[in-house]
Design an enzyme around this catalytic site. Structure first.
Site, short mmCIF file in Angstrom:
data_model
loop_
_atom_site.label_atom_id
_atom_site.label_comp_id
_atom_site.label_asym_id
_atom_site.label_seq_id
_atom_site.Cartn_x
_atom_site.Cartn_y
_atom_site.Cartn_z
N GLU A 118 0.84 -1.19 0.00
CA GLU A 118 0.00 0.00 0.00
C GLU A 118 0.88 1.25 0.00
O GLU A 118 0.40 2.35 0.22
CB GLU A 118 -0.94 0.01 1.20
CG GLU A 118 -0.23 -0.05 2.55
CD GLU A 118 -1.15 0.35 3.70
OE1 GLU A 118 -1.57 1.50 3.74
OE2 GLU A 118 -1.44 -0.53 4.54
N CYS A 155 -3.38 -3.20 4.51
CA CYS A 155 -2.50 -4.28 4.96
C CYS A 155 -2.87 -5.65 4.36
O CYS A 155 -2.24 -6.66 4.67
CB CYS A 155 -2.51 -4.37 6.48
SG CYS A 155 -2.12 -2.79 7.27
N THR A 214 2.61 3.44 16.17
CA THR A 214 2.17 2.17 15.56
C THR A 214 2.71 2.02 14.13
O THR A 214 2.19 1.26 13.34
CB THR A 214 0.62 2.02 15.57
OG1 THR A 214 0.04 3.10 14.82
CG2 THR A 214 0.07 2.06 16.97
N SER A 256 -11.02 2.12 13.25
CA SER A 256 -10.19 1.05 12.67
C SER A 256 -10.17 -0.17 13.60
O SER A 256 -10.14 -1.31 13.13
CB SER A 256 -8.78 1.54 12.34
OG SER A 256 -8.01 1.71 13.51
N HIS A 284 -2.85 -10.37 11.71
CA HIS A 284 -2.26 -9.11 11.29
C HIS A 284 -2.05 -8.30 12.57
O HIS A 284 -2.95 -8.21 13.41
CB HIS A 284 -3.20 -8.36 10.34
CG HIS A 284 -2.83 -6.91 10.18
ND1 HIS A 284 -1.59 -6.53 9.74
CD2 HIS A 284 -3.50 -5.76 10.45
CE1 HIS A 284 -1.53 -5.20 9.73
NE2 HIS A 284 -2.67 -4.72 10.15
N LYS A 310 -6.01 -8.83 22.38
CA LYS A 310 -7.46 -8.61 22.50
C LYS A 310 -8.22 -9.44 21.45
O LYS A 310 -9.35 -9.87 21.68
CB LYS A 310 -7.79 -7.13 22.29
CG LYS A 310 -7.34 -6.25 23.45
CD LYS A 310 -7.75 -4.81 23.21
CE LYS A 310 -7.25 -3.93 24.34
NZ LYS A 310 -7.83 -2.60 24.32
N ASN A 335 4.33 -2.24 13.06
CA ASN A 335 3.42 -2.66 12.00
C ASN A 335 4.11 -2.50 10.65
O ASN A 335 4.49 -1.40 10.27
CB ASN A 335 2.14 -1.79 12.03
CG ASN A 335 1.05 -2.33 11.12
OD1 ASN A 335 1.25 -3.33 10.43
ND2 ASN A 335 -0.10 -1.68 11.12
N SER A 375 -7.49 -2.28 6.13
CA SER A 375 -8.54 -1.26 6.30
C SER A 375 -9.23 -0.97 4.98
O SER A 375 -8.67 -1.18 3.90
CB SER A 375 -7.91 0.03 6.83
OG SER A 375 -7.45 -0.18 8.14
N1 ACO Z 1 0.20 2.67 30.79
C1 ACO Z 1 -0.45 1.60 30.28
N2 ACO Z 1 -1.43 1.71 29.33
C2 ACO Z 1 -1.75 2.94 28.92
C3 ACO Z 1 -1.13 4.10 29.42
C4 ACO Z 1 -0.11 3.92 30.41
N3 ACO Z 1 0.56 4.94 30.91
N4 ACO Z 1 -1.66 5.17 28.80
C5 ACO Z 1 -2.60 4.72 27.93
N5 ACO Z 1 -2.65 3.37 27.99
C6 ACO Z 1 -3.48 2.46 27.23
C7 ACO Z 1 -4.91 2.93 27.05
O1 ACO Z 1 -5.69 2.59 28.17
C8 ACO Z 1 -5.30 2.18 25.80
O2 ACO Z 1 -5.59 0.85 26.15
P1 ACO Z 1 -6.89 0.14 25.54
O3 ACO Z 1 -6.62 -0.02 24.05
O4 ACO Z 1 -6.94 -1.15 26.24
O5 ACO Z 1 -8.04 1.03 25.78
C9 ACO Z 1 -4.00 2.15 24.97
O6 ACO Z 1 -2.94 2.45 25.89
C10 ACO Z 1 -3.96 3.19 23.83
O7 ACO Z 1 -4.24 4.45 24.36
P2 ACO Z 1 -5.50 5.33 23.85
O8 ACO Z 1 -5.39 6.61 24.56
O9 ACO Z 1 -6.77 4.58 23.90
O10 ACO Z 1 -5.34 5.45 22.30
P3 ACO Z 1 -4.59 6.50 21.43
O11 ACO Z 1 -5.46 7.68 21.29
O12 ACO Z 1 -3.22 6.71 21.92
O13 ACO Z 1 -4.55 5.72 20.03
C11 ACO Z 1 -4.57 3.97 18.43
C12 ACO Z 1 -4.30 4.33 19.89
C13 ACO Z 1 -6.02 4.26 18.09
C14 ACO Z 1 -4.30 2.51 18.22
C15 ACO Z 1 -3.61 4.82 17.55
O14 ACO Z 1 -2.29 4.47 17.83
C16 ACO Z 1 -3.87 4.65 16.06
O15 ACO Z 1 -4.71 5.33 15.49
N6 ACO Z 1 -3.08 3.74 15.36
C17 ACO Z 1 -3.22 3.52 13.93
C18 ACO Z 1 -4.46 2.75 13.58
C19 ACO Z 1 -4.38 1.26 13.88
O16 ACO Z 1 -3.31 0.72 14.09
N7 ACO Z 1 -5.55 0.57 13.84
C20 ACO Z 1 -5.62 -0.85 14.03
C21 ACO Z 1 -6.23 -1.62 12.85
S1 ACO Z 1 -5.96 -0.94 11.27
C22 ACO Z 1 -4.29 -1.04 10.80
O17 ACO Z 1 -3.70 -2.07 10.79
C23 ACO Z 1 -3.59 0.18 10.44
#
Ligand code: ACO
Length: 456
Positions: free
Chosen positions: A86, A120, A162, A212, A250, A259, A329, A363
């Site tokens: 991609e 992906c 990520t 996502s 993936h 999870k 990733n 995605s």
């Molecule tokens: N200690 C331990 N855990 C923590 C801490 C800390 N200090 N701070 C935050 N966390 C945890 C949160 O509780 C959360 O856990 P949860 O997922 O169990 O709820 C996790 O860390 C992530 O924190 P968030 O604040 O919920 O998320 P954030 O706004 O930072 O974004 C996300 C995370 C959405 C994954 C972001 O990194 C993203 O957009 N990534 C790209 C998209 C992606 O990978 N999507 C997955 C499928 S699609 C693909 O493959 C691209």
């Protein structure tokens, strides 16, 4: 080509990841987020990245050349070359045509296949194309190669940790040690704007992170239930996860994979006859009336099933996360990095006869669950041992990489961003830091034509 084609699958494979990484612990400090957010919250340890010396052509070429050299592949014995990616640098010219440089040198030009793109998922689609060709009436007896590669980069913000980068190359043909099950691929494809790249002047995607995750988990639910149904057509005793020795996913980040394994257990719980639930899932009866679509972010269910499935995760999935945790990733090669990680975690004797489930997600969205078996025919036993030995050699390079401080990583990202669309362009990234055998960019001319060299 006449005769029955048996045991079509992966004969050999190799992997490429960049020689530089940034530590996620250091990145947490640099990004001023709470300690543990990237390492515990996302489950990531190190993130690989490329300077402006590497692009999608070069990383795919490096993986392909490594596979060919290490396995002494006769280029005239390749009838199909597929690329899944991609990472687009030219809207019409495929990466595959660039990889042809290796083949045209020896006069091998009768090679089908081009690039396949959907986030992906493109690597899996490319692999399916290769398998289908070998099993089809068009097959001429030669082998296929599949290359999946990406440079996964995000703008500053929560998605940046990520990222990652890498490429995998796989030799596909009959009488393979890793054999694909027939007639059980279970796909789920629909429309979603969860992650996409509409700004062609930027390397970064538009991403709706929460959506996502929801899309990924809902694709998993759909694929898993259909996969089990298809498996039971040939094996009425198929028990889903319990009948699989490994379950590979993936991996956008490792926490989502854990999870996902818990999510499969939740599906098994809902599918379990009510009278057997308490015996097989003690203490979970409070969740009996929940519907899958209402539970993507339900903390109680997530926690309960992550605890329930911990031992299943440790046994069937965790060994597959070594590369994902240390590289990040890689997009299209991510699932296949999982396969590599799982294979090197065991000896060939431990692997023979085992069955793996694989879940591929891209995605947009496209997803498939499918399965493979490690062939227990003794005549392919030595091929499995050779494949695993060769992968150990490659994965050992993880420890030979150079750690780079987040400030430098951020500057390198900024440099990529600023110059993503510049032409003519002379890259400035270090060549010394690259692993021997790595292809790198020398120049982009005013017509945006790229030239490359290979590090000795
Ligand atoms: N200690 C331990 N855990 C923590 C801490 C800390 N200090 N701070 C935050 N966390 C945890 C949160 O509780 C959360 O856990 P949860 O997922 O169990 O709820 C996790 O860390 C992530 O924190 P968030 O604040 O919920 O998320 P954030 O706004 O930072 O974004 C996300 C995370 C959405 C994954 C972001 O990194 C993203 O957009 N990534 C790209 C998209 C992606 O990978 N999507 C997955 C499928 S699609 C693909 O493959 C691209």
């Amino acid at each position: 080509m006449s005769g029955k084609v048996e045991n079509v699958g992966i004969l050999a494979m190799d992997l490429y990841f960049p020689s530089q990484y940034v530590s996620q612990t250091e990145l947490e400090k640099f990004d001023e987020v709470s300690s543990g957010k990237y390492t515990v919250g996302l489950g990531q340890h190190k993130m690989a990245f490329c300077s402006d010396r590497e692009d999608i052509n070069s990383i795919c070429f490096t993986a392909l050349h490594r596979l060919i050299e290490k396995n002494k592949i006769d280029l005239h014995d390749i009838g199909r070359l597929e690329v899944g990616t991609e990472t687009i640098i030219d809207k019409s010219k495929s990466v595959k045509t660039f990889l042809m440089n290796l083949f045209t040198k020896v006069g091998a030009t009768d090679i089908e296949g081009i690039d396949t793109t959907n986030a992906c998922y493109g690597g899996t689609a490319a692999l399916f194309n290769a398998i289908n060709w070998v099993e089809s009436s068009s097959w001429d007896g030669r082998k296929a190669i599949v290359v999946a590669g990406d440079i996964a980069v995000y703008g500053k913000g929560p998605a940046r940790p990520t990222g990652g980068a890498g490429a995998v190359a796989m030799l596909v043909g009959p009488n393979a040690p890793l054999v694909f099950d027939k007639g059980v691929r279970a796909s789920y494809m629909t429309h979603a704007y969860d992650f996409y790249k509409p700004d062609l002047a930027s390397e970064f995607p538009f991403v709706d992170g929460k959506l996502s995750i929801k899309c990924y988990l809902s694709a998993l639910d759909n694929c898993y239930n259909l996969f089990c149904k298809k498996m039971r057509r040939t094996d009425p005793n198929f028990k889903g996860l319990l009948s699989l020795d490994a379950m590979l996913f993936h991996s956008p980040y490792c926490k989502l994979v854990q999870k996902s394994l818990a999510r499969i257990s939740f599906n098994d719980f809902l599918n379990c006859p009510p009278e057997e639930r308490e015996k097989l899932f003690p203490g979970m009866s409070a969740f009996s009336d929940y519907k899958l679509e209402d539970t993507y972010f339900d903390r109680d269910i997530e926690k309960a099933f992550m605890t329930y499935s911990q031992h299943l995760f440790d046994e069937k999935t965790k060994p597959a996360l070594h590369i994902a945790r240390n590289v990040g990733n890689m997009y299209t090669p991510s699932l296949y990095g999982g396969l590599v990680s799982y294979l090197i975690s065991k000896s060939p004797e431990q692997l023979v006869g085992k069955k793996f489930g694989l879940f591929s997600y891209g995605s947009g969205l496209a997803s498939t669950m499918y399965s493979m078996n490690i062939c227990n025919d003794m005549s392919v036993g030595s091929k499995l041992a050779t494949l695993i030995d060769s992968l150990h050699e490659t994965v050992a390079l993880l420890d030979k990489r150079q750690g780079v401080e987040p400030r430098i990583f951020s500057e390198i990202m900024e440099n990529r961003t600023q110059n993503y669309h510049t032409a003519p362009y002379q890259p400035t990234g270090s060549i010394d830091v690259l692993f021997p055998g790595t292809y790198y960019l020398i120049n982009i001319d005013d017509q945006r034509r790229r030239t490359y060299a290979r590090k000795d």
